[in-house]
Design an enzyme around this catalytic site. Sequence first.
Site, PDB file in Angstrom:
ATOM      1  N   ARG A  83       2.760  -1.452  10.492  1.00  0.00           N
ATOM      2  CA  ARG A  83       3.784  -1.262  11.641  1.00  0.00           C
ATOM      3  C   ARG A  83       4.228  -2.620  12.268  1.00  0.00           C
ATOM      4  NH1 ARG A  83       1.360   3.839  14.287  1.00  0.00           N
ATOM      5  NH2 ARG A  83      -0.534   2.750  13.310  1.00  0.00           N
TER       6      ARG A  83
ATOM      7  N   GLN B  25      -3.667   2.398  17.006  1.00  0.00           N
ATOM      8  CA  GLN B  25      -5.086   1.994  16.229  1.00  0.00           C
ATOM      9  C   GLN B  25      -5.959   1.475  17.371  1.00  0.00           C
ATOM     10  OE1 GLN B  25      -6.140   1.530  13.442  1.00  0.00           O
ATOM     11  NE2 GLN B  25      -4.406   1.520  12.141  1.00  0.00           N
TER      12      GLN B  25
ATOM     13  N   LYS C 149      -7.113   8.429  -1.430  1.00  0.00           N
ATOM     14  CA  LYS C 149      -8.590   8.863  -0.794  1.00  0.00           C
ATOM     15  C   LYS C 149      -8.776  10.226  -1.651  1.00  0.00           C
ATOM     16  CE  LYS C 149      -7.601   7.136   3.876  1.00  0.00           C
ATOM     17  NZ  LYS C 149      -6.465   6.247   3.981  1.00  0.00           N
TER      18      LYS C 149
ATOM     19  N   HIS D 138     -10.918  13.102  -3.501  1.00  0.00           N
ATOM     20  CA  HIS D 138     -12.052  13.530  -3.137  1.00  0.00           C
ATOM     21  C   HIS D 138     -12.037  15.086  -4.034  1.00  0.00           C
ATOM     22  CE1 HIS D 138     -15.359  15.060   0.180  1.00  0.00           C
ATOM     23  NE2 HIS D 138     -15.753  15.168  -1.192  1.00  0.00           N
TER      24      HIS D 138
ATOM     25  N   LYS E 131       0.708  -1.170  -0.054  1.00  0.00           N
ATOM     26  CA  LYS E 131       0.053   0.029  -0.001  1.00  0.00           C
ATOM     27  C   LYS E 131       0.808   1.296  -0.052  1.00  0.00           C
ATOM     28  CE  LYS E 131      -2.486   1.742   3.629  1.00  0.00           C
ATOM     29  NZ  LYS E 131      -2.560   3.309   3.714  1.00  0.00           N
TER      30      LYS E 131
ATOM     31  N   THR F  53     -11.856   7.395  10.334  1.00  0.00           N
ATOM     32  CA  THR F  53     -11.904   6.790  11.467  1.00  0.00           C
ATOM     33  C   THR F  53     -11.482   7.873  12.525  1.00  0.00           C
ATOM     34  OG1 THR F  53      -9.713   5.794  11.232  1.00  0.00           O
ATOM     35  CG2 THR F  53     -11.752   4.350  11.096  1.00  0.00           C
TER      36      THR F  53
HETATM   37  O1  C5P Z   1       0.625   0.400  10.747  1.00  0.00           O
HETATM   38  P1  C5P Z   1      -0.553   0.124  10.860  1.00  0.00           P
HETATM   39  O2  C5P Z   1      -0.747  -1.435  10.598  1.00  0.00           O
HETATM   40  O3  C5P Z   1      -1.317   0.752  11.882  1.00  0.00           O
HETATM   41  O4  C5P Z   1      -1.028   0.773   9.256  1.00  0.00           O
HETATM   42  C1  C5P Z   1      -2.426   0.651   8.893  1.00  0.00           C
HETATM   43  C2  C5P Z   1      -2.276   1.324   7.484  1.00  0.00           C
HETATM   44  O5  C5P Z   1      -3.743   1.502   7.295  1.00  0.00           O
HETATM   45  C3  C5P Z   1      -1.799   2.786   7.589  1.00  0.00           C
HETATM   46  O6  C5P Z   1      -1.425   3.235   6.168  1.00  0.00           O
HETATM   47  C4  C5P Z   1      -3.105   3.596   7.877  1.00  0.00           C
HETATM   48  O7  C5P Z   1      -2.894   4.892   7.243  1.00  0.00           O
HETATM   49  C5  C5P Z   1      -4.178   2.895   7.158  1.00  0.00           C
HETATM   50  N1  C5P Z   1      -5.391   3.213   7.566  1.00  0.00           N
HETATM   51  C6  C5P Z   1      -5.846   2.926   8.838  1.00  0.00           C
HETATM   52  N2  C5P Z   1      -7.273   3.125   9.210  1.00  0.00           N
HETATM   53  C7  C5P Z   1      -7.969   3.348   8.217  1.00  0.00           C
HETATM   54  C8  C5P Z   1      -7.844   3.814   7.092  1.00  0.00           C
HETATM   55  C9  C5P Z   1      -6.307   3.308   6.537  1.00  0.00           C
HETATM   56  O8  C5P Z   1      -5.078   2.412   9.939  1.00  0.00           O
HETATM   57  N3  C5P Z   1      -9.291   3.785   8.844  1.00  0.00           N
END
Ligand code: C5P
Length: 237
Positions: free
Chosen positions: A217, A196, A70, A72, A41, A125
Amino acid sequence: MKINLNPDRDPQSRIIVAMDVPSVNQAIALCDRLPQVSFWKVGLELFVADGSTILRELKSRNKKIFLDLKLHDIPNTVGCACRAATKYGADFLTIHASGGKAMMQAAQSEVEGSSTQLLAISLLTSISASELASDLKVNIPVASYALQMVQLAQASGFTGAVCSPHEVTNLRSHLGDDFCLVTPGVRPTWSSSGDQSRVMTPQQAIAVGADYLVIGRPITTANDPVAAWDQICQECR
Ligand code: C5P
């Protein structure tokens, strides 16, 4: 060729690794350190830094690309951006569903016949229920708003949506099995959840019906990213 929306049980094909690094050199180093990863990604930071270079590098290594921009804007502008993304050979591209049906239809018509498939962003989110109501003046529950956005995307011909693993069961019941659900917010039990909240393990996310998992991560900042990748793949089997 279209991406397989029902990826086989091989977890390696269902895990998209987030390349959240600021420079192309770091991105290439990450890609070369994890040759097992087939789907990467690319987000806004890296794309703005040097998007065309990293997208070409990934394609030259036969990697799949989730281009998480994203988008828009007005329908014509988003449509033209989608056409440009097809030229890069992006496999998934994200668009904000709140841009409306005309915008999403313009986007969809530009990717028809290409390998690029569109995923909807329902609601960031980072936006809380109180912010939605008091600042944005949207007076329905977050879950209803998110569902409405995703249904609009489905009616516009989109392939799928990005959602929390906790939303998969409800969205699936409204959208059916052919709609692709891609979930970030995934954490193995041995990894820190960081910023998260409301996470699920990779195994749980697959069990509730996510088609693809986005994981950053826990793999990319692990002491041993290859071991972390292997461990996650093993836990998903
Ligand atoms: O490092 P991590 O596993 O948290 O990365 C999750 C990825 O998904 C990041 O690139 C983040 O920007 C993306 N993302 C997210 N939550 C969302 C949309 C996208 O964590 N709602």
